[in-house]
Design a protein around this motif. Structure first.
Motif, PDB file in Angstrom:
ATOM      1  N   ARG A 259      15.305   8.040  34.992  1.00 46.92           N
ATOM      2  CA  ARG A 259      14.493   7.034  35.689  1.00 46.92           C
ATOM      3  C   ARG A 259      15.054   5.631  35.461  1.00 46.92           C
ATOM      4  O   ARG A 259      15.159   4.835  36.404  1.00 46.92           O
ATOM      5  CB  ARG A 259      13.047   7.117  35.203  1.00 46.92           C
ATOM      6  CG  ARG A 259      12.092   6.103  35.842  1.00 46.92           C
ATOM      7  CD  ARG A 259      11.969   6.283  37.326  1.00 46.92           C
ATOM      8  NE  ARG A 259      10.919   5.414  37.880  1.00 46.92           N
ATOM      9  CZ  ARG A 259      10.747   5.181  39.174  1.00 46.92           C
ATOM     10  NH1 ARG A 259      11.550   5.745  40.066  1.00 46.92           N
ATOM     11  NH2 ARG A 259       9.775   4.393  39.603  1.00 46.92           N
ATOM     12  N   ALA A 260      15.433   5.318  34.218  1.00 50.90           N
ATOM     13  CA  ALA A 260      16.007   4.004  33.932  1.00 50.90           C
ATOM     14  C   ALA A 260      17.298   3.798  34.712  1.00 50.90           C
ATOM     15  O   ALA A 260      17.544   2.722  35.261  1.00 50.90           O
ATOM     16  CB  ALA A 260      16.260   3.855  32.427  1.00 50.90           C
ATOM     17  N   GLY A 261      18.125   4.829  34.785  1.00 53.63           N
ATOM     18  CA  GLY A 261      19.383   4.721  35.509  1.00 53.63           C
ATOM     19  C   GLY A 261      19.171   4.508  36.998  1.00 53.63           C
ATOM     20  O   GLY A 261      19.838   3.682  37.625  1.00 53.63           O
ATOM     21  N   GLN A 262      18.232   5.257  37.583  1.00 54.12           N
ATOM     22  CA  GLN A 262      17.948   5.115  39.012  1.00 54.12           C
ATOM     23  C   GLN A 262      17.456   3.701  39.324  1.00 54.12           C
ATOM     24  O   GLN A 262      17.893   3.068  40.292  1.00 54.12           O
ATOM     25  CB  GLN A 262      16.902   6.138  39.444  1.00 54.12           C
ATOM     26  CG  GLN A 262      16.715   6.226  40.952  1.00 54.12           C
ATOM     27  CD  GLN A 262      17.898   6.907  41.636  1.00 54.12           C
ATOM     28  OE1 GLN A 262      18.419   7.888  41.145  1.00 54.12           O
ATOM     29  NE2 GLN A 262      18.326   6.359  42.773  1.00 54.12           N
ATOM     30  N   THR A 378      28.552  10.132  32.784  1.00 57.75           N
ATOM     31  CA  THR A 378      28.790  10.526  31.396  1.00 57.75           C
ATOM     32  C   THR A 378      29.895   9.690  30.793  1.00 57.75           C
ATOM     33  O   THR A 378      30.716   9.095  31.504  1.00 57.75           O
ATOM     34  CB  THR A 378      29.205  12.009  31.305  1.00 57.75           C
ATOM     35  OG1 THR A 378      30.489  12.161  31.945  1.00 57.75           O
ATOM     36  CG2 THR A 378      28.180  12.919  31.982  1.00 57.75           C
ATOM     37  N   ARG A 379      29.904   9.670  29.470  1.00 56.36           N
ATOM     38  CA  ARG A 379      30.990   8.971  28.779  1.00 56.36           C
ATOM     39  C   ARG A 379      32.330   9.637  29.079  1.00 56.36           C
ATOM     40  O   ARG A 379      33.352   8.965  29.194  1.00 56.36           O
ATOM     41  CB  ARG A 379      30.707   8.944  27.275  1.00 56.36           C
ATOM     42  CG  ARG A 379      29.573   7.994  26.885  1.00 56.36           C
ATOM     43  CD  ARG A 379      29.395   7.957  25.364  1.00 56.36           C
ATOM     44  NE  ARG A 379      28.575   6.814  24.970  1.00 56.36           N
ATOM     45  CZ  ARG A 379      27.268   6.881  24.765  1.00 56.36           C
ATOM     46  NH1 ARG A 379      26.631   8.032  24.938  1.00 56.36           N
ATOM     47  NH2 ARG A 379      26.589   5.806  24.406  1.00 56.36           N
ATOM     48  N   VAL A 422      26.661   1.075  31.615  1.00 56.13           N
ATOM     49  CA  VAL A 422      25.323   1.335  31.081  1.00 56.13           C
ATOM     50  C   VAL A 422      24.813   2.700  31.555  1.00 56.13           C
ATOM     51  O   VAL A 422      24.207   3.455  30.788  1.00 56.13           O
ATOM     52  CB  VAL A 422      24.340   0.216  31.489  1.00 56.13           C
ATOM     53  CG1 VAL A 422      22.931   0.538  30.999  1.00 56.13           C
ATOM     54  CG2 VAL A 422      24.791  -1.119  30.913  1.00 56.13           C
ATOM     55  N   LEU A 423      25.069   3.043  32.816  1.00 56.76           N
ATOM     56  CA  LEU A 423      24.649   4.352  33.333  1.00 56.76           C
ATOM     57  C   LEU A 423      25.310   5.482  32.549  1.00 56.76           C
ATOM     58  O   LEU A 423      24.688   6.517  32.281  1.00 56.76           O
ATOM     59  CB  LEU A 423      24.991   4.468  34.825  1.00 56.76           C
ATOM     60  CG  LEU A 423      24.238   3.529  35.770  1.00 56.76           C
ATOM     61  CD1 LEU A 423      24.743   3.695  37.200  1.00 56.76           C
ATOM     62  CD2 LEU A 423      22.734   3.777  35.708  1.00 56.76           C
ATOM     63  N   CYS A 424      26.577   5.275  32.170  1.00 57.35           N
ATOM     64  CA  CYS A 424      27.272   6.284  31.370  1.00 57.35           C
ATOM     65  C   CYS A 424      26.713   6.348  29.956  1.00 57.35           C
ATOM     66  O   CYS A 424      26.628   7.433  29.362  1.00 57.35           O
ATOM     67  CB  CYS A 424      28.774   5.997  31.348  1.00 57.35           C
ATOM     68  SG  CYS A 424      29.592   6.262  32.938  1.00 57.35           S
ATOM     69  N   GLN A 425      26.330   5.219  29.398  1.00 60.20           N
ATOM     70  CA  GLN A 425      25.680   5.239  28.086  1.00 60.20           C
ATOM     71  C   GLN A 425      24.363   5.993  28.157  1.00 60.20           C
ATOM     72  O   GLN A 425      24.002   6.720  27.224  1.00 60.20           O
ATOM     73  CB  GLN A 425      25.427   3.805  27.606  1.00 60.20           C
ATOM     74  CG  GLN A 425      26.679   3.054  27.185  1.00 60.20           C
ATOM     75  CD  GLN A 425      26.367   1.638  26.744  1.00 60.20           C
ATOM     76  OE1 GLN A 425      25.622   0.920  27.404  1.00 60.20           O
ATOM     77  NE2 GLN A 425      26.939   1.220  25.647  1.00 60.20           N
TER      78      GLN A 425
END
Length: 454
Positions: A259-262, A378-379, A422-425
């Protein structure tokens, strides 16, 4: 702040020690290679030790040193896991905290900037800082009308420290390059330095935040706290309660991450279109996940809280439509058209000859997240992209060296790259294409025809 190296000489000495330490470790590594240790193992060891020294030093300083640390921290997902793991916690600290100003200094700064009767403006004022950033720290308080507020106070001398640090860091930016493969750190430092005057003016920040607060008032997905009061060096805004994104990264559930990523992707693309301003400091310390009265409820009810509008890119017409057009044409495999548009926009200089097919091969892996209905960041994916571009043996490396980044796109590029970091984190699964179709000019109509029928 007796424990902080406030004087210019002390700050310079700490920063200057970074390249000296790097040079010493490089010499040690050469000796080990002569002694027969594998080159890859030595390189990883050097990278880890350099990274540890860098973030320990930056964490002790405010000003430009901490600003660079925050900017770099979103790229830790590009580093090899054996390097990133040991100091990930140090990076999180850079995003959320720094050694505080003494209470006496805070009171003196408030008296100077709000007047000697500054206490009359507040029903309550907590002397303990709630958060600290590169040029100021935040205190929790209650405004005279009963509203809970955040009071951001700029550090005395912050401007001088910021400029001095970034000038010093710029002198040995090349030595920091190995920390983030595929990223040229010198332009990042130059761009940060160019933004100093804007970030130091809390009046500009107040106007940018107020514009976002008006636009997103009542929004179901994004919350921006209102501006209550400001001077050039003090900013009072409504208090925003929520889970810092750094905590979601550290131990959030997968639902929270997704949800945070979206919402982060939605805010990145929609904010510029809706306000004509691009939030240009997307590190996790500037975002909150707001679950409100539904922490155990459906994620659709959770919102993203956005803080710190000190650095924005002014885009009165929104994101340039050329961005969406290039992305769409790339996904459609239109190599010649992509090459031509990149040349028109200045990404390919007139004297440079490139193979359009090679340009397409370079871009496609980077925009893979927009190619599918949903994508898990992903990382490992981030590291693969960084390694592909950083390896001198790679065609992508050779092509990247011939591309140019026009000044008008510099901040957009940094914000996009940082947001992907940040999305990868977060390790978030995001419907990125939905957000791009909704908010990126030039991307939408034709790209819908590329969808695979259900």
């Amino acid at each position: 702040m007796s424990d902080l190296p406030r004087k210019a000489v002390a700050r310079t000495a700490k920063l200057a020690a970074l390249p000296l330490g790097f040079a010493g470790r490089t010499a040690l590594g050469l000796g080990k290679r002569i002694g027969g240790r594998p080159a890859e193992l030595i390189a990883a060891e050097l990278q880890q030790r350099t990274a540890e020294q860098l973030f320990v030093t930056l964490g002790q300083l405010k000003g430009g040193a901490m600003k660079l640390g925050q900017a770099l921290s979103v790229f830790e997902s590009a580093l090899p896991e054996q390097v990133a793991g040991p100091y990930r916690a140090a990076l999180t600290k850079l995003q959320e905290a720094a050694p505080p100003m003494p209470v006496k200094s805070v009171h003196a700064a408030l008296a100077e900037r709000l007047g000697k009767d500054w206490r009359d403006l507040f029903e309550e004022f907590d002397d303990r800082p709630a958060a600290a950033a590169s040029i100021g720290q935040v205190h929790r308080a209650v405004w005279h009308d009963g509203r809970e507020v955040a009071v951001k106070v700029q550090y005395p001398g912050a401007g001088e420290a910021l400029l001095s640090d970034l000038t010093q860091l710029g002198r040995f930016a090349r030595l920091l390059g190995p920390l983030v493969p595929g990223m040229d750190i010198k332009p990042l430092i130059t761009e940060l330095r160019d933004r100093v005057s804007e970030e130091l003016d809390y009046g500009l920040e107040a106007r940018a935040q107020a514009a976002h607060a008006r636009e997103f008032a009542g929004d179901a997905d994004v919350t921006v706290p209102d501006v209550v009061h400001h001077t050039d060096q003090v900013l009072v805004t409504e208090w925003l309660e929520g889970v810092p994104l750094s905590e979601v990264i550290a131990d959030g559930t997968q639902e929270q991450r997704d949800r945070a990523g979206q919402l982060l992707a939605r805010f990145l693309f929609s904010g510029a279109t809706r306000t004509g301003l691009l939030h240009a400091d997307p590190h996790p310390g500037n975002f909150r996940l707001l679950t409100g009265d539904a922490p155990d409820g459906p994620p659709e009810r959770w919102r993203l809280g956005v803080l710190d509008f000190g650095t924005v890119d002014r885009l009165p017409q929104g994101l340039p439509p050329e961005i969406g057009t290039v992305l769409r044409l790339t996904l459609e495999g239109e190599a010649e058209a992509v090459h031509e548009l990149l040349r028109e926009e200045g990404f390919v200089k007139p004297e440079i000859e490139l193979d359009p097919g090679a340009v397409l091969d370079y871009l496609l892996p980077i925009i893979e997240p927009a190619q599918v209905e949903e994508f898990t960041f992903t990382r490992d994916w981030m590291r693969a992209q960084a390694t592909r571009i950083a390896d001198p043996r790679s065609p992508a490396y050779q092509l990247a060296r011939q591309l140019n980044l026009p000044p008008a796109y510099l901040l957009i590029h940094r914000v996009t790259t940082s947001t992907i970091g940040v999305l990868c984190q977060l390790g978030a699964t995001v419907r990125l294409r939905d957000e791009m179709e909704a908010w990126v000019p030039g991307f939408a109509a034709e790209s819908r025809s590329q969808e695979t029928p259900a």
